[in-house]
Design an enzyme around this catalytic site. Structure first.
Site, PDB file in Angstrom:
ATOM      1  N   TYR A 103      17.999  -6.636  12.812  1.00 55.72           N
ATOM      2  CA  TYR A 103      17.444  -5.123  11.363  1.00 55.72           C
ATOM      3  C   TYR A 103      18.345  -6.568   9.596  1.00 55.72           C
ATOM      4  O   TYR A 103      18.396  -7.017   9.113  1.00 55.72           O
ATOM      5  CB  TYR A 103      17.256  -4.599  10.523  1.00 55.72           C
ATOM      6  CG  TYR A 103      16.711  -3.958   9.337  1.00 55.72           C
ATOM      7  CD1 TYR A 103      15.562  -4.132   8.713  1.00 55.72           C
ATOM      8  CD2 TYR A 103      17.688  -3.425   8.302  1.00 55.72           C
ATOM      9  CE1 TYR A 103      15.005  -3.687   7.160  1.00 55.72           C
ATOM     10  CE2 TYR A 103      17.443  -2.979   6.888  1.00 55.72           C
ATOM     11  CZ  TYR A 103      16.288  -3.308   6.721  1.00 55.72           C
ATOM     12  OH  TYR A 103      15.732  -2.928   5.482  1.00 55.72           O
ATOM     13  N   ASP A 106      -1.129 -10.330   8.226  1.00 55.57           N
ATOM     14  CA  ASP A 106      -0.002  -9.394   8.827  1.00 55.57           C
ATOM     15  C   ASP A 106       0.770 -10.690   8.654  1.00 55.57           C
ATOM     16  O   ASP A 106       0.230 -12.113   8.658  1.00 55.57           O
ATOM     17  CB  ASP A 106      -0.208  -9.689  10.790  1.00 55.57           C
ATOM     18  CG  ASP A 106       1.057  -9.579  11.478  1.00 55.57           C
ATOM     19  OD1 ASP A 106       1.582  -9.397  10.144  1.00 55.57           O
ATOM     20  OD2 ASP A 106       0.572  -9.771  12.625  1.00 55.57           O
ATOM     21  N   VAL A 107       1.853 -10.548   7.746  1.00 51.03           N
ATOM     22  CA  VAL A 107       2.902 -11.811   7.122  1.00 51.03           C
ATOM     23  C   VAL A 107       3.569 -12.465   7.736  1.00 51.03           C
ATOM     24  O   VAL A 107       4.040 -13.793   7.560  1.00 51.03           O
ATOM     25  CB  VAL A 107       3.612 -11.459   6.022  1.00 51.03           C
ATOM     26  CG1 VAL A 107       2.633 -10.402   4.684  1.00 51.03           C
ATOM     27  CG2 VAL A 107       4.697 -10.390   6.687  1.00 51.03           C
ATOM     28  N   SER A 121       0.736  -1.128   0.042  1.00 47.24           N
ATOM     29  CA  SER A 121       0.467  -0.256  -0.502  1.00 47.24           C
ATOM     30  C   SER A 121       0.883   1.241  -0.208  1.00 47.24           C
ATOM     31  O   SER A 121       0.372   2.793   0.389  1.00 47.24           O
ATOM     32  CB  SER A 121      -1.199  -0.335   0.987  1.00 47.24           C
ATOM     33  OG  SER A 121      -0.236   0.187   2.630  1.00 47.24           O
ATOM     34  N   SER A 143      18.163  -6.160   1.916  1.00 48.32           N
ATOM     35  CA  SER A 143      18.640  -4.910   1.548  1.00 48.32           C
ATOM     36  C   SER A 143      20.298  -4.966   1.972  1.00 48.32           C
ATOM     37  O   SER A 143      20.605  -6.068   1.894  1.00 48.32           O
ATOM     38  CB  SER A 143      18.426  -4.218   3.289  1.00 48.32           C
ATOM     39  OG  SER A 143      19.264  -3.244   3.878  1.00 48.32           O
TER      40      SER A 143
HETATM   41  P1  NDP Z   1       7.768   1.417   4.476  1.00 45.57           P
HETATM   42  O1  NDP Z   1       8.254   1.253   5.871  1.00 45.57           O
HETATM   43  O2  NDP Z   1       7.278   2.319   3.848  1.00 45.57           O
HETATM   44  O3  NDP Z   1       7.241  -0.078   4.181  1.00 45.57           O
HETATM   45  C1  NDP Z   1       6.385  -1.338   4.592  1.00 45.57           C
HETATM   46  C2  NDP Z   1       5.176  -1.619   4.181  1.00 45.57           C
HETATM   47  O4  NDP Z   1       5.370  -2.776   5.284  1.00 45.57           O
HETATM   48  C3  NDP Z   1       4.533  -1.394   4.565  1.00 45.57           C
HETATM   49  O5  NDP Z   1       3.481  -1.544   3.380  1.00 45.57           O
HETATM   50  C4  NDP Z   1       3.675  -1.806   5.602  1.00 45.57           C
HETATM   51  O6  NDP Z   1       2.139  -2.221   5.840  1.00 45.57           O
HETATM   52  C5  NDP Z   1       4.674  -3.574   5.431  1.00 45.57           C
HETATM   53  N1  NDP Z   1       4.292  -4.184   6.924  1.00 45.57           N
HETATM   54  C6  NDP Z   1       4.834  -4.646   7.542  1.00 45.57           C
HETATM   55  N2  NDP Z   1       4.735  -4.957   8.632  1.00 45.57           N
HETATM   56  C7  NDP Z   1       3.998  -5.206   8.260  1.00 45.57           C
HETATM   57  C8  NDP Z   1       3.401  -7.426   8.565  1.00 45.57           C
HETATM   58  N3  NDP Z   1       3.354  -7.645   9.632  1.00 45.57           N
HETATM   59  N4  NDP Z   1       1.976  -7.718   7.436  1.00 45.57           N
HETATM   60  C9  NDP Z   1       2.698  -7.268   6.620  1.00 45.57           C
HETATM   61  N5  NDP Z   1       2.531  -6.507   5.894  1.00 45.57           N
HETATM   62  C10 NDP Z   1       3.609  -5.703   6.536  1.00 45.57           C
HETATM   63  O7  NDP Z   1       8.631   0.452   4.184  1.00 45.57           O
HETATM   64  P2  NDP Z   1       9.427   0.196   2.107  1.00 45.57           P
HETATM   65  O8  NDP Z   1       8.845   0.730   1.166  1.00 45.57           O
HETATM   66  O9  NDP Z   1      11.203   0.938   2.319  1.00 45.57           O
HETATM   67  O10 NDP Z   1      10.557  -0.258   2.935  1.00 45.57           O
HETATM   68  C11 NDP Z   1       9.274  -2.010   1.769  1.00 45.57           C
HETATM   69  C12 NDP Z   1      10.563  -3.042   2.024  1.00 45.57           C
HETATM   70  O11 NDP Z   1      11.299  -2.620   1.416  1.00 45.57           O
HETATM   71  C13 NDP Z   1      11.374  -3.637   3.662  1.00 45.57           C
HETATM   72  O12 NDP Z   1      11.465  -5.683   3.492  1.00 45.57           O
HETATM   73  C14 NDP Z   1      12.552  -2.803   3.498  1.00 45.57           C
HETATM   74  O13 NDP Z   1      13.029  -3.693   4.804  1.00 45.57           O
HETATM   75  C15 NDP Z   1      12.977  -3.242   2.167  1.00 45.57           C
HETATM   76  N6  NDP Z   1      13.776  -1.874   2.617  1.00 45.57           N
HETATM   77  C16 NDP Z   1      13.994  -0.446   2.366  1.00 45.57           C
HETATM   78  C17 NDP Z   1      14.828   0.384   2.460  1.00 45.57           C
HETATM   79  C18 NDP Z   1      14.900   2.114   2.373  1.00 45.57           C
HETATM   80  O14 NDP Z   1      15.704   2.653   2.290  1.00 45.57           O
HETATM   81  N7  NDP Z   1      13.471   2.652   2.113  1.00 45.57           N
HETATM   82  C19 NDP Z   1      16.434  -0.324   1.355  1.00 45.57           C
HETATM   83  C20 NDP Z   1      16.621  -1.293   1.869  1.00 45.57           C
HETATM   84  C21 NDP Z   1      15.590  -2.603   1.992  1.00 45.57           C
HETATM   85  P3  NDP Z   1       1.225  -1.420   6.714  1.00 45.57           P
HETATM   86  O15 NDP Z   1       1.524  -0.210   5.901  1.00 45.57           O
HETATM   87  O16 NDP Z   1      -0.051  -1.614   6.327  1.00 45.57           O
HETATM   88  O17 NDP Z   1       1.544  -1.925   7.849  1.00 45.57           O
END
Ligand code: NDP
Length: 251
Positions: A157, A65-66, A16, A144
């Site tokens: 992490y 919740d995954v 989302s 990451s």
């Molecule tokens: P955001 O914090 O913007 O988004 C995180 C997403 O993960 C949200 O959509 C959230 O959904 C979802 N999420 C968290 N916990 C759960 C759960 N228990 N079940 C289902 N969904 C969950 O982060 P990013 O978009 O930046 O990150 C996305 C991925 O990329 C992650 O795995 C992150 O570790 C990785 N990443 C990001 C980097 C960065 O610099 N941005 C760098 C390297 C890796 P909701 O809001 O509905 O809870």
């Protein structure tokens, strides 16, 4: 769009917002039917679905919740019921916490492992047998660069992302003969809400050690994910592709 994913069904966990949303938009623009998973962000998931539908795509939002195996299974069941057999799984959902070694204990450790590692396992296990049976499937995990180098301020992490890279390597080999390809993208700093955990001075320092001297954009991750989902990467199995502006270079 460089790829034609017409008729393909994709599930994007955490789709989302941030990187997941960029991936969902990209896959939809390429013609895939997209299931956007969310955990807490219901309104944003619905907005994303509305947007994809307005652009002519077919999309649904499913809460799960995954880190809970039953919910991960129910997510895939609903996606298949509404869209059809799952071709693409993008394990994107993840959490990130900045915490020095003396600032966290088992609570943060287990929460990080539950979402970042168990979540990838549960979602993959919920789709892999169907993919094997159909002789086609693509799984892309979002790790990451933290999983490839030391992160003294984010030990849990970094460990979780190293686990995702190891999982990808082994599962990739296990499923390759069944035409189910598993790969990972390891981004560096990407402009999403996850960066809220850093102050400006920390961000400036991270940009300074990045050869490209900038933060990456979510659409750049989406571009690499779609390459790994496409047949253009057909000989790429169990790999981790780094997207970090040159910050990490694998030997
Ligand atoms: P955001 O914090 O913007 O988004 C995180 C997403 O993960 C949200 O959509 C959230 O959904 C979802 N999420 C968290 N916990 C759960 C759960 N228990 N079940 C289902 N969904 C969950 O982060 P990013 O978009 O930046 O990150 C996305 C991925 O990329 C992650 O795995 C992150 O570790 C990785 N990443 C990001 C980097 C960065 O610099 N941005 C760098 C390297 C890796 P909701 O809001 O509905 O809870």
């Amino acid at each position: 769009m460089p790829y034609d994913f017409s008729g393909k069904v994709a599930v994007v966990t955490g789709g989302s917002r941030g990187i997941g949303l960029a991936v969902a938009r990209r896959l939809s623009a390429c013609g895939a039917k997209v299931c956007i998973n969310y955990n807490a962000s219901e309104q944003r998931a619905q907005q994303a679905v509305d947007q994809l539908r307005a652009e002519g795509g077919e999309a649904i939002a499913v809460q799960a919740d995954v880190s809970d195996q039953q919910q991960a299974q129910e997510l895939m069941r609903q996606a298949e019921e509404q869209l059809g057999p799952i071709d693409f799984l993008v394990n994107n959902a993840g959490i990130f916490d900045v915490a020095a070694h003396d600032e966290f204990g088992e609570k943060l450790w287990h929460r990080t492992m539950k979402i970042n590692v168990d979540g990838v396992f549960y979602c993959s296990w919920a789709v892999k047998d169907g993919m094997v049976a159909r002789g086609y499937g693509r799984i892309v995990n979002i790790a990451s660069i933290a999983g490839l180098e030391a992160k003294p301020y984010a030990i849990a992490y970094a460990t979780s992302k190293a686990a995702v890279i190891g999982f990808t390597r082994s599962l990739g080999q296990a499923l390759a003969a069944d035409n189910v390809r598993v790969n990972t993208v390891a981004p560096g700093l990407i402009d999403t809400e996850i960066l809220d955990g850093f102050d400006q001075a920390q961000l400036d320092q991270l940009i300074d050690i990045t050869p490209s001297k900038r933060i990456g954009q979510a659409h750049e991750v989406a571009s690499m994910v779609s390459f790994l989902l496409s047949d253009e990467s057909d000989f790429t199995v169990g790999q981790t592709l780094v997207l970090s502006g040159g910050r990490v270079n694998l030997p």
